[in-house]
Design a protein around this motif. Sequence first.
Motif, PDB file in Angstrom:
ATOM      1  N   SER A  93       0.849  -1.192   0.000  1.00 28.97           N
ATOM      2  CA  SER A  93       0.000   0.000   0.000  1.00 28.97           C
ATOM      3  C   SER A  93       0.886   1.243   0.000  1.00 28.97           C
ATOM      4  CB  SER A  93      -0.880  -0.019   1.253  1.00 28.97           C
ATOM      5  OG  SER A  93      -1.282   1.277   1.595  1.00 28.97           O
ATOM      6  N   THR A  94       0.625   2.163  -0.907  1.00 32.63           N
ATOM      7  CA  THR A  94       1.411   3.408  -0.944  1.00 32.63           C
ATOM      8  C   THR A  94       1.187   4.190   0.347  1.00 32.63           C
ATOM      9  OG1 THR A  94      -0.410   4.573  -2.030  1.00 32.63           O
ATOM     10  CG2 THR A  94       1.267   3.615  -3.459  1.00 32.63           C
ATOM     11  N   GLN A  95      -0.010   4.010   0.923  1.00 27.94           N
ATOM     12  CA  GLN A  95      -0.351   4.747   2.136  1.00 27.94           C
ATOM     13  C   GLN A  95       0.533   4.292   3.299  1.00 27.94           C
ATOM     14  OE1 GLN A  95      -2.634   7.035   1.724  1.00 27.94           O
ATOM     15  NE2 GLN A  95      -3.172   7.659   3.785  1.00 27.94           N
ATOM     16  N   GLN A 117      -1.264  -2.334  -6.143  1.00 29.37           N
ATOM     17  CA  GLN A 117      -1.169  -2.502  -4.690  1.00 29.37           C
ATOM     18  C   GLN A 117      -1.756  -3.868  -4.330  1.00 29.37           C
ATOM     19  OE1 GLN A 117      -1.679   1.648  -2.464  1.00 29.37           O
ATOM     20  NE2 GLN A 117      -3.553   1.019  -3.442  1.00 29.37           N
ATOM     21  N   GLY A 120      -4.214  -2.597  -0.874  1.00 29.18           N
ATOM     22  CA  GLY A 120      -4.706  -1.216  -0.875  1.00 29.18           C
ATOM     23  C   GLY A 120      -5.799  -1.075   0.179  1.00 29.18           C
ATOM     24  N   LYS A 121      -5.767   0.045   0.893  1.00 30.19           N
ATOM     25  CA  LYS A 121      -6.769   0.192   1.952  1.00 30.19           C
ATOM     26  C   LYS A 121      -7.605   1.455   1.767  1.00 30.19           C
ATOM     27  CE  LYS A 121      -3.248   2.026   5.009  1.00 30.19           C
ATOM     28  NZ  LYS A 121      -2.574   1.995   6.268  1.00 30.19           N
ATOM     29  N   GLY A 122      -8.866   1.320   2.174  1.00 30.37           N
ATOM     30  CA  GLY A 122      -9.780   2.449   2.112  1.00 30.37           C
ATOM     31  C   GLY A 122     -10.128   2.897   3.511  1.00 30.37           C
ATOM     32  N   ARG A 123     -11.090   3.798   3.628  1.00 31.34           N
ATOM     33  CA  ARG A 123     -11.527   4.255   4.947  1.00 31.34           C
ATOM     34  C   ARG A 123     -12.187   3.125   5.708  1.00 31.34           C
ATOM     35  NH1 ARG A 123     -15.574   7.723   5.117  1.00 31.34           N
ATOM     36  NH2 ARG A 123     -15.122   8.751   7.085  1.00 31.34           N
ATOM     37  N   TRP A 128      -9.184  -1.748  -0.646  1.00 31.61           N
ATOM     38  CA  TRP A 128      -9.324  -0.921  -1.853  1.00 31.61           C
ATOM     39  C   TRP A 128      -8.775  -1.742  -3.009  1.00 31.61           C
ATOM     40  CZ3 TRP A 128     -11.806   3.228  -3.497  1.00 31.61           C
ATOM     41  CH2 TRP A 128     -11.392   3.838  -4.674  1.00 31.61           C
ATOM     42  N   ASN A 180     -15.512  11.549   1.244  1.00 31.70           N
ATOM     43  CA  ASN A 180     -14.277  11.254   0.509  1.00 31.70           C
ATOM     44  C   ASN A 180     -14.438  10.494  -0.798  1.00 31.70           C
ATOM     45  OD1 ASN A 180     -15.069   8.861   1.794  1.00 31.70           O
ATOM     46  ND2 ASN A 180     -13.013   8.057   1.564  1.00 31.70           N
ATOM     47  N   LYS A 188     -18.737   4.972  -8.123  1.00 30.69           N
ATOM     48  CA  LYS A 188     -17.528   5.551  -7.528  1.00 30.69           C
ATOM     49  C   LYS A 188     -16.348   5.503  -8.504  1.00 30.69           C
ATOM     50  CE  LYS A 188     -14.714   5.129  -3.353  1.00 30.69           C
ATOM     51  NZ  LYS A 188     -14.816   4.947  -1.912  1.00 30.69           N
ATOM     52  N   GLY A 191     -11.512   7.543  -4.564  1.00 30.66           N
ATOM     53  CA  GLY A 191     -11.655   7.613  -3.109  1.00 30.66           C
ATOM     54  C   GLY A 191     -10.416   8.268  -2.511  1.00 30.66           C
ATOM     55  N   ILE A 210      -4.789   8.807  -2.661  1.00 28.73           N
ATOM     56  CA  ILE A 210      -5.908   8.843  -3.607  1.00 28.73           C
ATOM     57  C   ILE A 210      -5.900   7.590  -4.486  1.00 28.73           C
ATOM     58  CG2 ILE A 210      -6.081  11.380  -3.711  1.00 28.73           C
ATOM     59  CD1 ILE A 210      -4.889  10.968  -6.644  1.00 28.73           C
TER      60      ILE A 210
END
Length: 325
Positions: A93-95, A117, A120-123, A128, A180, A188, A191, A210
């Motif tokens: 995950s880049t986050q 990713q 990948g993660k979302g809220r 994600w 978001n 969608k 996000g 993003i």
Amino acid sequence: MSSTREKLIALLSRHSNTFVSGQWLSEQLIVSRTAVWKQIKQLEEDGYRFESIPNKGYRLIHQPDKVSENTIYWGLPTEWLGKQIEHYQMIDSTQTLALKRAQEGCEQGLVIISDKQTAGKGRRMREWDSNNDDGIWLSFVLRPNLIPAQAPQLTLLTATVLVKVIEAITELKPKIKWPNDLLIDQKKVAGILTQAQGEHDHIHYAVIGIGLNVNQINFQLTEMQTYQATSLKIETNQTFSKTELIQLFLSHFESLYQIYLTEGFAPIKQKWLESAYRLGEQLCFKVNGVEKTGIFVDLSDDGCLIVEDDQQKREKLYSADINWF
Ligand code: BTN
């Protein structure tokens, strides 16, 4: 350490507004002029284009559309955002990595980007879906002089930037679903995930992630999803250059962020409201398990949605469960 080819691309990308001589390049790269010439020929075969003038040297005028640190740097008009980029073909995950870099003390403006990713993660701890290279998956580090209560404003600011970017390259009119999500026709397309770290009166850093669906041609509706996803390609039938989109996003973000720092949240809020999904409409929502209804009338300065009931009583929604559709 990067190869001679990568170093050559980096030098040419960063000096693309001027001609650089074969001699200068060979000195920088510590290789012979013939080696430089051979590399340039190889790059031309791979889709790079140069203007070359005898006695002046080479100037890079076109790069193939492949996302990399160098293709993003090339022609990027920002002053600080994206001046340092880490690009990966695959990462969890880049986050996660951007948060780590921020914690380690990296400079404001660092961008982490990955083609795919694996986690990948979302809220709200959601997954994600980004194990494909058709979208833009990037996170960047800010060090704003804000208090933690202002951090949600960064999400709202980012959403207005994404709207601007999409409107600049398509005829689409995306809507921002508080807080978001970006929707096109109720589906969608992007996000945003903002994570900030700090003390009660000061943010040390904020990492904004993003996810923008760009060139996907279909999506599976997973059990977790409550509504459908779409991409710019699905909506327009066009294929987009991810590099150009990233550059556009970074430069629009830097400009709007500057406005935010100098003029405050008011101009951002105004832009946000222009694209707000279901503004002025009646919403059904649940606060602490109690079902209510109210008209979505405004956005507060701390990024809350403001609803008004039929007695004109206003209420701020922090993270209510809203039935949007
Ligand atoms: C959401 O809609 O809940 C937010 C999604 C944010 C996804 C992006 S993709 C790049 C960055 N890395 C992640 O793991 N998440 C964000």
